[in-house]
Design a protein around this motif. Sequence first.
Motif: not given
Lengths: 710, 349
Positions: A290, A299, A302, A318, A321-322, A325-326, A328-329, A356, A360, B311, B313-314, B317
């Motif tokens: 990660t 990302f 990832l 979880e 959410y993980f 995050l990936c 969205s990034a 979170p 988010f 918030v 995300p980059k 992580l």
Amino acid sequence: MLCACSGEQFKFEEAPQSPESLATRDFSASGLSSRTGDWESKFDETQVEDVESTLKETLSLNYEEARALLGRLEYQRGNFDAALKVFEGIDIRDLAPRMIRAIAERTKQRKPRSKGDNVLPNVMSMHSVSLLLEAILLKSKSLEELGGYTEAAKECRIIVDIVESALPKGMPEGIGEDCKLQEMFHKALGLLPNLWIKAGFLDEAVTAYRWALVKPWNLEPWRLACVQKDLATTLLYGGVEVNLPSQLQVNGLTTPMSGTEEAILLLLILSGKMALEEIDWDPEIMDHLTYSLSITGMFESLANNVEKVLPGVYDRAERWYFLALCYSAAGQNEVALNLLRKACASSEAKHRPYFPSFLFAAKLCSLYPNHAHEGIKFSQEAIDLAKHQNEHFLGQGQKFLGTCYGAAARISVLDSERIIFQRESLKFLNAAVALNGNNDPEVIFSLGLENAIQRNLNAAYDNLIMYSDMMAGSSIRGWQLLPLIVSAQQRFKDAETIVDFALDEAGSVDQLQLLRLKAILQITQKQPKQAIEIYRILLAVIESQKEHWLQAKAFWHEALTQQKLEMEVWQDLATIYADLSSFLDAKACVDKAQLIEFFSPRSWHLTGLLLESRTLHKEALVSFLVSLSIEPDYPPGIISAAKLLLKFGMQSLPIARSFLMNALRLDPTNHDAWFNLGRVSKMEGSLQQAADFFQAASELKLSAPVQKFE
Amino acid sequence: MSADPQTPPPATATATATSTATATASPAKLQTAIDSLSSIVPALSTLTPSNLLTNPDLYSNISALLRQPNSGAGDNNLCRWLYDTFQSGVADLQLLVLRFLPVIAGVYLSRVADRKPQAGFEAVLLALYAHETTSRAGQPVSITIPDLTQPSVYHEATGKSPSKSTGAAESDLAVVSHALEPHGTVRSTRRARIVGVALELYYTKIAHMPISSKIDFCEFCKVWAGQEGEMYEKFEEDEEENEEGGVGSAMEVKVRKKVEGRVPLCWELLQPVMRILAHCLLGPNNNKEVVLFEKANEACRSLFARSMHDVNPKAILPMRSLMRLSKTLMPNSKHLDPTELPYSDVISL
């Protein structure tokens, strides 16, 4: 020499005569087999005696082997100094060629006849070799214990060198069954890089790791994985670049070009192994992966790897959410939002809500007006949760809630509803500023934007000045919004000055947007010549940069932005020429714009205007309708169509009115729509209503920015 | 290529080797640097070319001066010395200047909002930026995403047939750091980029940086984050406990006071910051440097708190992963050495 260090330094309670006295004895180096007799009596230490007698009975024990055994005893007792003394009596450089030959010969023999060990004359037995290798290993470990890391590493490398020269193609299958050679070698492989790291030679450590990995040494899967992981982390965090040696850069194989790349390759291999359950799940590998993929901005990769993680490792919320995050990034906010919807949905109601995820989700919704209502729900839940557990995030929740209310007001159909939403928006944004404003410039920007959209220009101006101060002028968003607000205050000269300042502070990419804004300000001030000059420069710059952006896929985002800007420039130019009644030039500009993007509502709208000016009303209407079929919610197209309908006479008035009302629903502050609505009312004879509409139009026009606030 | 597998590894201790080489190559420049430095900092008059890099007082003296108010002004002698010394082109001297980058960047960014003139700091930062611009020659720093369907020295190809071996090369390129445009002045929207690139340079030389410099870096990370990381001290451990703690503290915090030194953390700045921090936290030998590990740990918590607050995300992580990884390195969690021999009293032959 060796005798210098004798008994008193290493006293043993149970044994007055310490065993290292063996080491101090002067053996003749050539002595091959055991010379009994005179040294037997010296040992009253039972353990040693036992060993000795067993050895004597079963095997002939030569000088080096005896030292190897004795050294091990000392090592196991923790007498590293003594062990070292014993081991130092073994001249390994002298023995190495014989050991290499022995390993090579005996492993060659192994296949046809399994018990051929003793057949070869004058070749060391495998037992002997293993014993000696163990001696070097223990010597190395003793040195390590005593703090001599570099020496230890050099000793340890001897083992690796010997085995590697004997077996250049790697460890043959099944060698580990009846001798300790493989075990010793594997331990040495694992120990060597650690010693180099302790000694401070990271490049040597990396080389040692690579040695262990590039040949089939029969390492057990877990041990191999350990080495791979250790190499990856050394490369990732060591801060040294160790180029892959040329013999490892084989044609046809993927060759990592940098330490980070090599680390990522190894981690990907490891994560593949975990997915196939070849090795146990190791959360650290996932964390390293990660980290490494994140700092390199990969990302999407990832996300793919997180998708491959076997079920049961993370619990559902979880995992969602993980993944969110990936994605969205990686820029895929819609995918991320979908995952968060699941994570926040009723299926998870039984579990403790994962704060979170809510925050988010609220943030993602606040970015997209079409998710405004959903965003309001997420933000409210986030605020509720924050009140219970994470007070700290209250301000953030309020910020997203305010932003979502603002967006909801914009898409709202009902006037009454819109007013409520706008009020709520300002209420929550102000609350957020009161809570976090001192430290979070972004919340001030959000408030400023909302104020600007609601045409509270003075408040918006104050917000933006404060924002710029806090960011020390580093935010391009701030530099773009501030001149718009000033232009809405009808201070065009000031707006221009701000843009000039901004141009000085911006990098080359951002400068282009600012140049366009400057040109638009010129148009508003009725200075078409200056505007055209600016556009000329702008187009030249775009043209010169085009090649750079198009050269790699990595720049596709920038390339698209450039392309859009170029189209807008041509459209702007078309407007200028149309205003100057230079219709041929205008047509040429529209054509240029359409070459870039054929289905742009604005281009079709402009075509319609040009046709209208040539009194081709029917064709013009068709163009307007095409622009609306591309983008039904395009207010300028709606208004122009309505204006044209007015020309068709009384029977079209109701249609025109409904068009205009629709435009106002989409853009309540559009003064053009209000003005034309006034005209409709006037033609219908409702003069009082018309006067009201005209007044609204004139007031709105006096607070209109040169470009939409967004 | 069939090369000899016995080729000995490249010579070790490159650091010391190069330092002696350059020291002999340009003694005049070293002497000039020392002379002008001792005129600025009288306390450092005992410096000689041989102890310039190892003098224990040098770092503390200069970094204390850099932290003084007005230290970054255009007419500041120390900044001028740093600038000239870096421009001398001697590798050792450049490394020496680079040591102070954490303090320079830290003080500079934290003071930017006060609108004080900091031309001195900016000159040094721009010199570092220009150095990187030249050495990268207009090329972006990119890495290729490894394709596991292609075999490598570490693995055999998995499953799928190698269909496209040449065409795939470009599409899997990830840009780590974009191509640099030359800057003669610090434009405020490019400020983060300029400092970020200077930090990227620092990262490439981090193996040569002294511990004290890294510790300063970690401390400034905390300042930049402007966020207390305490709430994550028991990260992912006792969430229940956390909850109660949160309610208790909820009463106190109403309107937060302005935090000095908090800076906007865009990706351009955050990316090199995270790489340096990861090195400080997880780099080899960090178990020897307890202070550095502690500081890095605190910085990590602060930056994680900040990324959660934003918030972003980059940032969440990588920071989340670093937090978890640092926990496994905590002094109380014991590591077993897999290379350790099993103890036994039985001698097997």
